[in-house]
Design a protein around this motif. Structure first.
Motif, PDB file in Angstrom:
ATOM      1  N   THR A 354      17.484  78.552  56.893  1.00 27.13           N
ATOM      2  CA  THR A 354      17.192  79.048  55.468  1.00 27.13           C
ATOM      3  C   THR A 354      16.406  80.156  55.663  1.00 27.13           C
ATOM      4  OG1 THR A 354      15.226  77.803  54.681  1.00 27.13           O
ATOM      5  CG2 THR A 354      17.489  76.971  54.210  1.00 27.13           C
ATOM      6  N   PRO A 355      16.171  81.055  54.667  1.00 28.54           N
ATOM      7  CA  PRO A 355      15.318  82.164  54.941  1.00 28.54           C
ATOM      8  C   PRO A 355      13.790  81.611  55.088  1.00 28.54           C
ATOM      9  CG  PRO A 355      16.751  82.659  53.050  1.00 28.54           C
ATOM     10  CD  PRO A 355      16.988  81.171  53.380  1.00 28.54           C
ATOM     11  N   VAL A 356      13.492  80.379  54.641  1.00 29.34           N
ATOM     12  CA  VAL A 356      12.286  79.880  54.679  1.00 29.34           C
ATOM     13  C   VAL A 356      12.244  78.836  56.148  1.00 29.34           C
ATOM     14  CG1 VAL A 356      10.645  78.302  53.839  1.00 29.34           C
ATOM     15  CG2 VAL A 356      12.143  79.630  52.384  1.00 29.34           C
ATOM     16  N   ARG A 357      11.159  79.726  56.966  1.00 36.21           N
ATOM     17  CA  ARG A 357      11.092  78.893  58.432  1.00 36.21           C
ATOM     18  C   ARG A 357      10.859  77.360  58.254  1.00 36.21           C
ATOM     19  NH1 ARG A 357       7.634  82.714  59.187  1.00 36.21           N
ATOM     20  NH2 ARG A 357       5.891  81.390  59.401  1.00 36.21           N
ATOM     21  N   ASN A 358      11.396  76.545  59.212  1.00 39.78           N
ATOM     22  CA  ASN A 358      11.258  75.434  59.199  1.00 39.78           C
ATOM     23  C   ASN A 358      11.708  74.458  58.125  1.00 39.78           C
ATOM     24  OD1 ASN A 358      10.081  75.645  61.751  1.00 39.78           O
ATOM     25  ND2 ASN A 358       7.970  75.685  60.740  1.00 39.78           N
ATOM     26  N   LEU A 359      12.612  75.170  57.072  1.00 38.54           N
ATOM     27  CA  LEU A 359      13.339  74.586  56.113  1.00 38.54           C
ATOM     28  C   LEU A 359      14.816  74.506  56.377  1.00 38.54           C
ATOM     29  CD1 LEU A 359      13.462  73.142  53.396  1.00 38.54           C
ATOM     30  CD2 LEU A 359      13.277  75.213  52.278  1.00 38.54           C
ATOM     31  N   PHE A 360      15.529  73.265  56.497  1.00 37.01           N
ATOM     32  CA  PHE A 360      16.917  73.262  56.713  1.00 37.01           C
ATOM     33  C   PHE A 360      17.432  72.741  55.749  1.00 37.01           C
ATOM     34  CE2 PHE A 360      16.786  73.931  61.269  1.00 37.01           C
ATOM     35  CZ  PHE A 360      15.473  73.984  61.565  1.00 37.01           C
ATOM     36  N   PHE A 361      18.973  73.167  55.236  1.00 35.91           N
ATOM     37  CA  PHE A 361      19.675  72.555  54.237  1.00 35.91           C
ATOM     38  C   PHE A 361      20.771  72.088  54.838  1.00 35.91           C
ATOM     39  CE2 PHE A 361      18.697  73.009  49.684  1.00 35.91           C
ATOM     40  CZ  PHE A 361      17.294  73.484  49.803  1.00 35.91           C
ATOM     41  N   ASN A 362      21.340  70.943  54.485  1.00 37.94           N
ATOM     42  CA  ASN A 362      22.722  70.159  54.800  1.00 37.94           C
ATOM     43  C   ASN A 362      23.380  69.943  53.231  1.00 37.94           C
ATOM     44  OD1 ASN A 362      24.703  68.542  55.195  1.00 37.94           O
ATOM     45  ND2 ASN A 362      23.473  67.336  56.824  1.00 37.94           N
ATOM     46  N   CYS A 363      24.172  70.616  52.750  1.00 37.81           N
ATOM     47  CA  CYS A 363      24.828  70.410  51.709  1.00 37.81           C
ATOM     48  C   CYS A 363      26.244  70.936  51.607  1.00 37.81           C
ATOM     49  CB  CYS A 363      23.882  71.063  50.667  1.00 37.81           C
ATOM     50  SG  CYS A 363      23.597  72.872  50.972  1.00 37.81           S
ATOM     51  N   GLY A 364      26.970  71.299  50.096  1.00 35.96           N
ATOM     52  CA  GLY A 364      28.126  71.671  49.925  1.00 35.96           C
ATOM     53  C   GLY A 364      29.433  70.886  50.382  1.00 35.96           C
ATOM     54  N   TRP A 365      29.135  69.598  50.642  1.00 39.42           N
ATOM     55  CA  TRP A 365      30.432  68.790  51.093  1.00 39.42           C
ATOM     56  C   TRP A 365      31.179  68.619  50.119  1.00 39.42           C
ATOM     57  CZ3 TRP A 365      30.778  67.909  56.269  1.00 39.42           C
ATOM     58  CH2 TRP A 365      29.365  68.172  57.176  1.00 39.42           C
ATOM     59  N   GLY A 366      30.901  69.070  48.767  1.00 39.07           N
ATOM     60  CA  GLY A 366      31.750  68.918  47.795  1.00 39.07           C
ATOM     61  C   GLY A 366      32.650  67.460  47.412  1.00 39.07           C
ATOM     62  N   THR A 367      33.569  67.513  47.468  1.00 38.35           N
ATOM     63  CA  THR A 367      34.523  66.467  47.198  1.00 38.35           C
ATOM     64  C   THR A 367      34.848  65.430  48.615  1.00 38.35           C
ATOM     65  OG1 THR A 367      36.480  67.381  47.332  1.00 38.35           O
ATOM     66  CG2 THR A 367      35.777  67.267  45.297  1.00 38.35           C
ATOM     67  N   GLY A 368      34.314  66.182  49.685  1.00 32.35           N
ATOM     68  CA  GLY A 368      34.710  65.468  50.966  1.00 32.35           C
ATOM     69  C   GLY A 368      33.759  64.853  52.065  1.00 32.35           C
ATOM     70  N   GLY A 369      32.555  64.727  51.417  1.00 31.37           N
ATOM     71  CA  GLY A 369      31.356  64.436  52.351  1.00 31.37           C
ATOM     72  C   GLY A 369      31.142  62.829  52.736  1.00 31.37           C
ATOM     73  N   PHE A 370      31.823  62.079  52.320  1.00 30.24           N
ATOM     74  CA  PHE A 370      31.357  60.731  52.631  1.00 30.24           C
ATOM     75  C   PHE A 370      32.082  60.656  54.110  1.00 30.24           C
ATOM     76  CE2 PHE A 370      32.951  56.247  53.180  1.00 30.24           C
ATOM     77  CZ  PHE A 370      31.784  55.674  53.074  1.00 30.24           C
ATOM     78  N   LYS A 371      33.300  61.045  54.380  1.00 34.02           N
ATOM     79  CA  LYS A 371      33.767  61.042  55.779  1.00 34.02           C
ATOM     80  C   LYS A 371      33.053  61.835  56.837  1.00 34.02           C
ATOM     81  CE  LYS A 371      37.546  63.699  54.370  1.00 34.02           C
ATOM     82  NZ  LYS A 371      36.885  64.433  53.266  1.00 34.02           N
TER      83      LYS A 371
END
Ligand code: FAD
Ligand code: PYC
Length: 417
Positions: A354-371
């Motif tokens: 992300t724009p912040v060092r050492n900060l990571f995001f994991n998201c946006g899986w919406g309707t399909g992230g269980f798999k």
């Protein structure tokens, strides 16, 4: 298809309960962690497990505002498949599928992964052209995928109305035999138990209320329950709340949060031994090992954080399901609920620096992230451990919305958006 005895299910339920008690009491938090994972859903717990198991990073905390698996992980309809159109997505989801295939053994915990196959129905000529194209792309990527005609679909699902004069005539389907379902709470608990055994701190009822950021780098998170917790790196895996966490860190994500609903019927005798999805008519159904019909809708069209959803959406879905399966018209509904899914404009996830060092995001899986739980945790753990994105995650950087290199998976999303 894997089947389970009644005694096996009871034994599993007792074990779940014991494990739940075991991870319930929070350990005393440390002041400093190598890595803090915010969000104790399947993806966050899988990340913590793989950090400890594969990268030897055990000084890890998972910080969860509610209880483990109480977000979308415990609210989804558990469909697992990897038949995505574009190479980037297909590689990621197939990576996840291979991990699913060994997950119960790896965790020594039965996640009841049942490869009973998934059908994606086609109702129009354009649906069938899209299906043909996606199946061809899948096969080029070594993913098991077939095009079925109406007769073949009817043979697989005798109780479905495949007649030519039905309201939504079925012209055919894509079929992935290795796809299927798993038990979602077992996935959360299996990863939690294994991470806990490797020394990960699981901090429940601990909401992150702010980020500690100094000179452009994250230093930790602020919680109401334990005050400030410091870390070298922070990974946020909070699904529908990602926009809220990004705001704390001072940037925006191209995400919208929508309710997505599902329901289960009363348990009935086995009538359906595969998974049927129809993006076109906005509904999908499978039958759990307990006997419930598990039915899900398309997303509610408005934004919101209420974990319930609106009546017209679910009514529309049930109308469609009953047109496809007239035999279900007398079955009673048992429970209905909603989760908050975070949808990206290209129906693909964000796994990113992300724009912040050492900060990571994991998201946006919406309707399909269980798999994706397995594969997402696997590649996110590698990225957090090394400080560099795993090659399978690279196409899903949040900066693709600057460069324009989107990976459009609306067609394979499987759920109406
Ligand atoms: P979650 O399980 O939601 O975990 C995020 C966690 O973050 C939550 O526990 C939350 O409490 C926590 N959190 C949020 N804010 C904070 C904070 N400030 N501090 C601390 N913790 C915080 N996908 C499929 O592949 N197949 C399906 O069949 C399917 N069906 C679905 C059906 C429904 C009804 C829904 C709602 C979703 C469905 N999905 C499906 C999507 C899937 O459930 C999600 O993509 C996936 O579970 C996301 O997992 P996660 O671990 O990222 O999120
Ligand atoms: O992505 O396969 C899927 C799915 C099914 C139900 C909800 N999402």
């Amino acid at each position: 298809m894997q089947r389970y005895s009644a005694l096996g299910l009871v034994t599993q339920a007792v074990r779940h309960n014991e494990n739940w008690q075991r991870v319930w009491r929070n350990p005393t938090p440390k002041k400093h962690y190598d890595i803090i994972v915010v969000g104790g859903g399947g993806h966050g717990l899988a990340t913590a497990y793989y950090l400890a198991k594969l990268h030897g990073v055990t000084n890890v905390a998972v910080v969860e505002k509610g209880y483990l698996g109480g977000g979308n992980t415990g609210r989804n309809t558990t469909i697992v498949r990897s038949n995505y159109l574009w190479d980037e997505a297909a590689h990621l989801y197939e990576h996840a599928m291979k991990l699913w295939e060994g997950l119960s053994q790896d965790l020594n915990y039965n996640v009841m992964f049942s490869q009973r196959g998934v059908l994606n129905l086609g109702h129009t000529l354009q649906d069938m052209r899209d299906i043909q194209r996606r199946v061809n792309a899948n096969r080029l990527n070594g993913i098991d995928s077939e095009v079925l005609d109406t007769k073949q679909v009817q043979e697989l699902v005798p109780i479905m109305d495949c007649s030519a004069n039905s309201r939504y005539p079925i012209l055919g389907a894509s079929w992935q035999p290795r796809a299927g379902v798993a038990r979602h709470d077992a996935v959360a608990w299996g990863y939690a138990r294994a991470a806990d055994a490797l020394g990960v701190d699981l901090l429940q009822q601990t909401e992150v209320v702010d980020m500690i950021i100094e000179e452009g780098a994250v230093k930790g998170v602020r919680t109401e329950r334990y005050g400030d917790l410091y870390a070298d790196r922070v990974g946020c895996v909070v699904a529908g709340n990602s926009g809220v966490l990004a705001k704390m860190a001072g940037f925006k994500l191209p995400l919208e949060s929508h309710p997505l609903q599902a329901l289960v019927s009363q348990p009935i005798k086995p009538v359906l031994d595969t998974v049927v999805m129809s993006n076109h008519v906005h509904g999908y159904v499978s039958q759990s090992d307990k006997g419930d019909l598990v039915i899900g809708a398309g997303i509610d069209s408005y934004n919101g954080y209420g974990q319930r959803g609106s009546f017209p959406t679910i009514e529309h879905t049930l109308q469609a399901i009953i047109e496809l399966f007239p035999i279900f018209s007398r079955v009673r509904m048992n429970r209905q609920w909603g989760g908050i899914v975070d949808t990206c404009p290209d129906a693909c996830p964000i796994i990113s620096k992300t724009p912040v060092r050492n900060l990571f995001f994991n998201c946006g899986w919406g309707t399909g992230g269980f798999k994706a739980t397995t594969g997402s945790g696997h590649v996110f753990a590698a990225s957090l451990a090394k400080g560099e994105m795993h090659p399978l995650a690279e196409p899903f950087s949040m900066f693709r919305f600057h460069s324009g290199a989107l990976v459009d998976e609306h067609g394979a999303a499987g759920v109406a958006h």
